[in-house]
Enzyme design. Structure first.
Site, mmCIF file in Angstrom:
data_model
loop_
_atom_site.group_PDB
_atom_site.id
_atom_site.type_symbol
_atom_site.label_atom_id
_atom_site.label_comp_id
_atom_site.label_asym_id
_atom_site.label_seq_id
_atom_site.Cartn_x
_atom_site.Cartn_y
_atom_site.Cartn_z
ATOM 1 N N CYS A 114 40.997 40.856 45.376
ATOM 2 C CA CYS A 114 40.877 41.375 46.740
ATOM 3 C C CYS A 114 41.837 40.628 47.671
ATOM 4 C CB CYS A 114 39.428 41.314 47.211
ATOM 5 S SG CYS A 114 39.097 42.368 48.649
ATOM 6 N N HIS A 208 36.520 44.048 43.037
ATOM 7 C CA HIS A 208 35.789 42.812 42.762
ATOM 8 C C HIS A 208 35.190 42.845 41.353
ATOM 9 C CE1 HIS A 208 35.758 40.676 46.667
ATOM 10 N NE2 HIS A 208 35.990 41.881 47.148
ATOM 11 N N GLU A 210 34.109 40.527 39.595
ATOM 12 C CA GLU A 210 32.973 39.608 39.445
ATOM 13 C C GLU A 210 31.646 40.260 39.823
ATOM 14 O OE1 GLU A 210 33.799 39.267 43.821
ATOM 15 O OE2 GLU A 210 34.974 39.621 42.002
#
Length: 246
Positions: A114, A208, A210
């Site tokens: 990001c 993202h 994660e």
């Protein structure tokens, strides 16, 4: 086999609360650490420091992740501030730009997430679009949309088909840095991933990873951090002529 050591950049919150305490704190969402661990790496956290310390820090790592977070100061890429751009964090900008530029100079694998992807573009001489709609969920919740990898790129080797990804951003690449390649786009044409050609893994994604269950990107990054007998060749990525000082 030695477990790769992966540094992850962090950010400073002026007011954080835990237990009986409320005070400034250096933070990173735990999901970043879990992603590295699940992919087979050992995570170490990199709080902001003076840019001159980046070379010493990077020397002890096998790879670096520049994490998401607040907006990059538009002064870093020579733009006027849009009223919708968030407050500047000069220390974090300077530190993370030093991490990106150091990783490129020393041939260290780099994954930008990001904000990290946006910094990679800025470090290489590109600019950012300061606001767009439709790429995040409500406050505190991820959105989701499909990204399409572009044929012939490193990212397309990891994601051979369009993929739904978790997303939360309101800025994106505007002018792509000269030596970077767009390697994925959203349905509205927004650049969702960029990479640098060459043997060293240098890739940024606007989403993202994660925050999702798909670990393919992190696993590919960890595989790329295995150290050979000698350091890898440096990436070639110079800011465009006339770029503002960092």
């Amino acid at each position: 086999m030695v477990t790769p050591v992966i540094g992850i950049s962090m950010y400073l919150e002026q007011s954080a609360r835990w237990g009986d305490w409320e005070m400034p704190a250096v933070l990173l969402p735990a999901a970043y650490v879990h992603l590295v661990q699940q992919a087979g790496g050992r995570a170490v956290l990199l709080p902001a420091d003076v840019p001159e310390a980046a070379a010493e820090v990077l020397a002890g790592l096998d790879g670096v992740i520049v994490a998401g977070g607040g907006d990059v100061a538009p002064e870093r890429y020579g733009a006027r501030r849009d009223p919708r751009t968030g407050p500047a964090d000069p220390q974090r900008d300077a530190w993370e730009l030093a991490l990106v530029e150091g990783a490129l100079a020393y041939g260290l694998p780099l994954l930008g997430i990001c904000r990290g992807m946006q910094l990679l573009n800025v470090a290489c001489g590109g600019t950012l679009l300061q606001h767009l709609d439709g790429h995040r969920g409500p406050a505190g919740r991820m959105g989701e949309h499909v990204v399409t990898p572009l044929a012939g790129t490193r990212l397309a080797e990891i994601f051979p088909a369009p993929t739904a990804v978790p997303t939360y951003h309101h800025q994106a690449v505007d002018v792509l840095a000269p030596r970077l390649t767009a390697s994925a786009r959203a349905q509205d044409g927004t650049v969702e991933a960029v990479e640098l050609a060459g043997p060293v893994f240098t890739l940024g994604v606007q989403w993202h990873p994660e925050m999702g269950a798909d670990t393919r990107l992190a696993e590919a990054f960890i595989r790329a951090t295995a150290r050979p007998g000698t350091p890898g060749p440096p990436a070639v990525c110079s800011p465009a002529a006339g770029s503002p000082p960092r």
